[in-house]
Enzyme design. Structure first.
Site: not given
Length: 508
Positions: A333-335
């Site tokens: 989700w963060h990257g």
């Protein structure tokens, strides 16, 4: 538009507050929500007007899907329960495909194609798609609504309420990830439409202190972090320690500062946003840290992934697997990079270790007594150290860079690189001291910069051990001392606003 900008603070915010309370004063409640949604869309579209097409498409699809579910439930619920259940499943499938597909295209398409080319020696073209701001946040926000609609846990709301819920500007581009059931009732409550002096004063304190965390701490530490990670392969051991400590504090002050500002802005409008950070660096275990860090993201994954997978009710091995899955997804989700996946997986493994109950914290209540117990200070030290180490993955541009940072740490070498890194702290507040030393004792300038860096790290450590911003805002009466302190921080921030920087979590 950025919270830490003259345009937002002196034009957008006052005009939006006046319009909101002015329309509500004349009991134009629906028009007030339309006004707030319109201003929020302006806030979002200011970054890039083309982003508006994406968020509006997302809103229209999800709202139309919710309306279709309402129509199906009203027409088939009594006549044919099985058909209604089937339609709900189809709606759930459609909602997941659209929302996750939208997120995949803009955020993960190039990452997927790049790895596909690498694995199969193919040459598919990359699109180099510009990531729309906040897409991870407003996508999850609407996913929670659609999932609950399909599971008959949420009702269908008016279009104005839904748009206001999705676009409310304080939380639009970097969270917290809010839920419909905690937001829409607040927008519908007419008691929230009158100016509340208590909420407004708390909102100002939250906003100003959050702004201070961003501008006066995070942005200064970012000078060291950005330079240090650009020099990954030439760092020695002491400089590696200084750089990762600076990043540990930078990312906390940056993201928690944004969350504080979002909560403060919400309270100015009599809207209570959920707490996203609760002094996470005071945690004595990684599991506890994740109960305090980015709380709304953890809540989403637990509610909509972990529990549906069986949670902790299907045996120890299944619990371990479910934990690894949600932290894998949290990293992703963060990257769109293997470094984020490695970071998330490392966090998951550490939480699994805590869940095994082998080591516990002395004096803490435990559901299942641990075999061994360690003092709280040691638990804190290990937790803080492991989180620092995991950020090698989180901040590095590649896995090779992250591995090199670990090598730097274990090399136990010294080249004096830390003096070069410290000199990046060429901030205006240090100008007079720097010039004076340059005349009187030029040989001490490098040591002065190093002392300044250590001072910032020491101040950062002191800050994380004190009351957090929410506790300060809600504690005690609004004294003159508190007012003067907040005013001083605000003036210092305004003077420093000439060097505007974006928030780290805009990238996620």
């Amino acid at each position: 538009m950025l919270f830490n900008s003259y345009l937002f603070i002196f034009i957008f915010l006052p005009f939006t507050l006046l319009g909101w309370y002015g329309l509500n004063h004349y009991k134009r409640y629906e028009l007030a929500k339309v006004f707030l949604a319109g201003m929020s869309l302006w806030f979002y579209g200011y970054f890039n007007v083309y982003y508006l097409a994406i968020i509006i498409t997302s809103i229209l699809f999800n709202y139309f899907l919710s309306w279709l579910l309402t129509f199906a439930q009203a027409n088939f619920a009594q006549a044919n329960y099985a058909r209604t259940k089937l339609l709900n499943r189809i709606g759930l499938f459609a909602g997941l495909i659209f929302n996750l597909g939208l997120l995949f295209y803009f955020k993960y398409y190039d990452f997927f194609i790049e790895n596909l080319n690498l694995a199969f020696h193919a040459d598919f073209m990359l699109k180099h798609i510009l990531l729309p701001l906040g897409i991870s946040f407003f996508t999850f926000q609407q996913l929670s609504f659609i999932i609950d609609r399909c599971l008959l846990r949420a009702e269908h709301y008016s279009f104005v309420n839904y748009v206001t819920f999705v676009t409310f500007f304080p939380q639009l581009v970097a969270g917290p990830i809010v839920l419909y059931k905690e937001m829409i009732p607040q927008f519908e409550d007419t008691a929230n439409r009158k100016l509340n002096a208590h909420n407004f004063s708390q909102g100002i304190i939250l906003f100003v202190l959050g702004l201070g965390k961003k501008i006066l701490l995070a942005d200064v530490l970012a000078l060291v972090v950005n330079y240090g990670f650009a020099q990954t392969f030439s760092l020695d051991t002491p400089s590696t320690v200084l750089v990762i400590l600076a990043y540990t504090f930078e990312i906390y002050f940056d993201f928690s500062g944004y969350s504080d500002m979002a909560m403060g802005l919400g309270r100015m409008f009599n809207i209570i946003l959920p707490v996203n950070f609760n002094s996470p660096y005071l945690a004595c275990s990684v599991k506890e840290l994740w109960q305090r860090w980015h709380i709304t993201l953890s809540r989403f994954f637990v509610t909509y992934v972990y529990i549906p997978l069986g949670g902790s009710k299907k045996g120890k091995m299944r619990t371990i697997l479910n934990t690894i899955i949600i932290f894998f997804l949290s990293g992703l989700w963060h990257g769109a990079a293997w470094t984020y996946i490695a970071w998330g997986t490392m966090q998951g493994l550490l939480v699994v270790w805590d869940n095994l109950g082998i080591v516990g914290i002395r004096g803490r209540e435990e559901k299942h007594p641990a075999r061994f117990h360690i003092p709280a200070w040691l638990g804190w030290l290990l937790t803080f150290s492991f989180f620092n180490l995991s950020l090698f993955f989180f901040r590095s541009q590649s896995m090779a860079g992250a591995i090199q940072m670990f090598r730097n740490l274990g090399a136990f070498n010294y080249t004096g690189k830390m003096f070069e890194i410290a000199k990046t702290l060429d901030i205006p507040e240090f100008y007079v001291i720097k010039e004076a030393l340059g005349i009187l004792a030029p040989q001490l300038v490098g040591y002065a910069y190093l002392g300044l860096l250590l001072l910032y790290l020491g101040l950062s450590f002191f800050m994380i051990t004190r009351k957090n911003v929410l506790e300060i805002a809600e504690s005690g009466k609004l004294t003159s001392t508190k007012c003067w302190a907040v005013a001083l921080v605000f003036l210092w921030c305004v003077v420093s606003l000439s060097q505007v920087s974006t928030f780290l979590y805009f990238n996620f």
